[in-house]
Structures are given as C-alpha cells and as structure tokens.
Design a protein around this motif. Structure first.
Motif, short mmCIF file in Angstrom:
data_model
loop_
_atom_site.label_atom_id
_atom_site.label_comp_id
_atom_site.label_asym_id
_atom_site.label_seq_id
_atom_site.Cartn_x
_atom_site.Cartn_y
_atom_site.Cartn_z
N PHE A 1 0.80 -1.23 0.00
CA PHE A 1 0.00 0.00 0.00
C PHE A 1 0.83 1.28 0.00
N GLU A 2 2.14 1.14 0.01
CA GLU A 2 3.07 2.27 -0.05
C GLU A 2 2.69 3.37 0.95
N THR A 3 2.51 4.59 0.49
CA THR A 3 2.27 5.72 1.40
C THR A 3 0.88 5.70 2.04
N ALA A 4 -0.03 4.89 1.52
CA ALA A 4 -1.36 4.79 2.13
C ALA A 4 -1.29 4.07 3.48
N PHE A 5 -0.23 3.29 3.68
CA PHE A 5 -0.03 2.59 4.94
C PHE A 5 0.81 3.48 5.85
N THR A 6 0.19 3.98 6.90
CA THR A 6 0.87 4.94 7.77
C THR A 6 1.07 4.41 9.20
N ASN A 7 0.77 3.15 9.43
CA ASN A 7 0.91 2.57 10.76
C ASN A 7 2.38 2.36 11.09
N SER A 8 2.67 2.35 12.38
CA SER A 8 4.06 2.19 12.83
C SER A 8 4.43 0.71 12.98
N VAL A 9 5.71 0.46 13.09
CA VAL A 9 6.20 -0.88 13.37
C VAL A 9 5.63 -1.36 14.70
N ASP A 10 5.56 -0.46 15.69
CA ASP A 10 5.03 -0.84 17.00
C ASP A 10 3.59 -1.33 16.90
N GLU A 11 2.78 -0.68 16.07
CA GLU A 11 1.40 -1.15 15.87
C GLU A 11 1.39 -2.53 15.23
N CYS A 12 2.31 -2.76 14.32
CA CYS A 12 2.40 -4.06 13.66
C CYS A 12 2.86 -5.14 14.64
N VAL A 13 3.76 -4.79 15.54
CA VAL A 13 4.19 -5.73 16.57
C VAL A 13 3.01 -6.09 17.46
N ALA A 14 2.19 -5.11 17.79
CA ALA A 14 1.00 -5.37 18.62
C ALA A 14 0.05 -6.35 17.92
N ILE A 15 -0.12 -6.22 16.62
CA ILE A 15 -0.96 -7.15 15.86
C ILE A 15 -0.32 -8.53 15.86
N ALA A 16 0.98 -8.58 15.68
CA ALA A 16 1.69 -9.87 15.71
C ALA A 16 1.51 -10.55 17.07
N GLU A 17 1.54 -9.77 18.13
CA GLU A 17 1.34 -10.33 19.48
C GLU A 17 -0.07 -10.90 19.62
N LYS A 18 -1.06 -10.20 19.08
CA LYS A 18 -2.44 -10.71 19.13
C LYS A 18 -2.55 -12.03 18.37
N ILE A 19 -1.96 -12.07 17.19
CA ILE A 19 -1.99 -13.29 16.38
C ILE A 19 -1.28 -14.42 17.11
N GLN A 20 -0.11 -14.11 17.63
CA GLN A 20 0.69 -15.10 18.35
C GLN A 20 -0.09 -15.69 19.53
N ALA A 21 -0.83 -14.86 20.23
CA ALA A 21 -1.61 -15.33 21.37
C ALA A 21 -2.77 -16.23 20.93
N LEU A 22 -3.29 -16.02 19.73
CA LEU A 22 -4.43 -16.80 19.25
C LEU A 22 -4.04 -18.14 18.65
N ILE A 23 -2.86 -18.23 18.08
CA ILE A 23 -2.45 -19.47 17.40
C ILE A 23 -2.44 -20.66 18.35
N PRO A 24 -1.84 -20.58 19.55
CA PRO A 24 -1.89 -21.74 20.44
C PRO A 24 -3.31 -22.07 20.90
N LYS A 25 -4.15 -21.06 21.06
CA LYS A 25 -5.53 -21.29 21.49
C LYS A 25 -6.32 -22.06 20.45
N ALA A 26 -5.92 -21.92 19.19
CA ALA A 26 -6.62 -22.61 18.12
C ALA A 26 -6.10 -24.04 17.96
N GLY A 27 -5.12 -24.42 18.77
CA GLY A 27 -4.59 -25.77 18.69
C GLY A 27 -3.69 -26.01 17.51
N ILE A 28 -3.03 -24.98 17.07
CA ILE A 28 -2.16 -25.08 15.90
C ILE A 28 -0.73 -25.18 16.36
#
Length: 84
Positions: A57-84
């Motif tokens: 998305f080039e310049t349309a994507f204005t989120n920070s790396v920290d926001e992306c890390v927060a999303i990664a943490e959410k995903i990481q927390a859900l993966i074990p719960k799903a039994g994967i």
C-alpha cells in the motif's frame, strides 16, 4: 490454519480502513504473505507485517512498526488457542 487466524485479525485491524467500502477479500494477499512468513516471534513478525503492508500500500499505509508488533502479538496469542 494460521491463515484464518491471521486474516481475521488483519481484517479487524483494517489498517488502511478499506473494508467498509471494499470486498471482504481485500487483505487476502497480505494475509497469505504474513501466514507464509509468520515465525511466532512478535518483534520479527511485526517488522514483517510492516514490510508486507508498506510494499502493498506504499504511502497509504501509515501505521508504525510498534502497531504491527501489537498485531503480531495478538496473532501469536491466538495461534496456540486454536490448537495449531
């Protein structure tokens, strides 16, 4: 499957705020890339998510790396719960 978890979280996040006016598959390509590279390391995955969205998305994507890390943490927390 990791893709389903990742897709759901990316859609909830909606970093470009597109889902109100685009099809629900808007972030499928990005979610697939993230799922294929996801390492279950929040810092590395956050950087990778940032790179995927910056490339897509080039310049349309204005989120920070920290926001992306927060999303990664959410995903990481859900993966074990799903039994994967």
């Amino acid at each position: 499957m990791n893709f389903d978890i990742i897709k759901k979280e990316i859609d909830k996040w909606d970093p470009i705020e597109l889902l109100a006016c685009t099809p629900s598959d808007e972030y499928d390509i990005e979610s697939e890339k993230i799922a294929s590279k996801f390492q279950n390391d929040a810092e590395q995955d956050g950087i990778m998510i940032y790179e995927v969205f910056t490339e897509a998305f080039e310049t349309a994507f204005t989120n920070s790396v920290d926001e992306c890390v927060a999303i990664a943490e959410k995903i990481q927390a859900l993966i074990p719960k799903a039994g994967i």
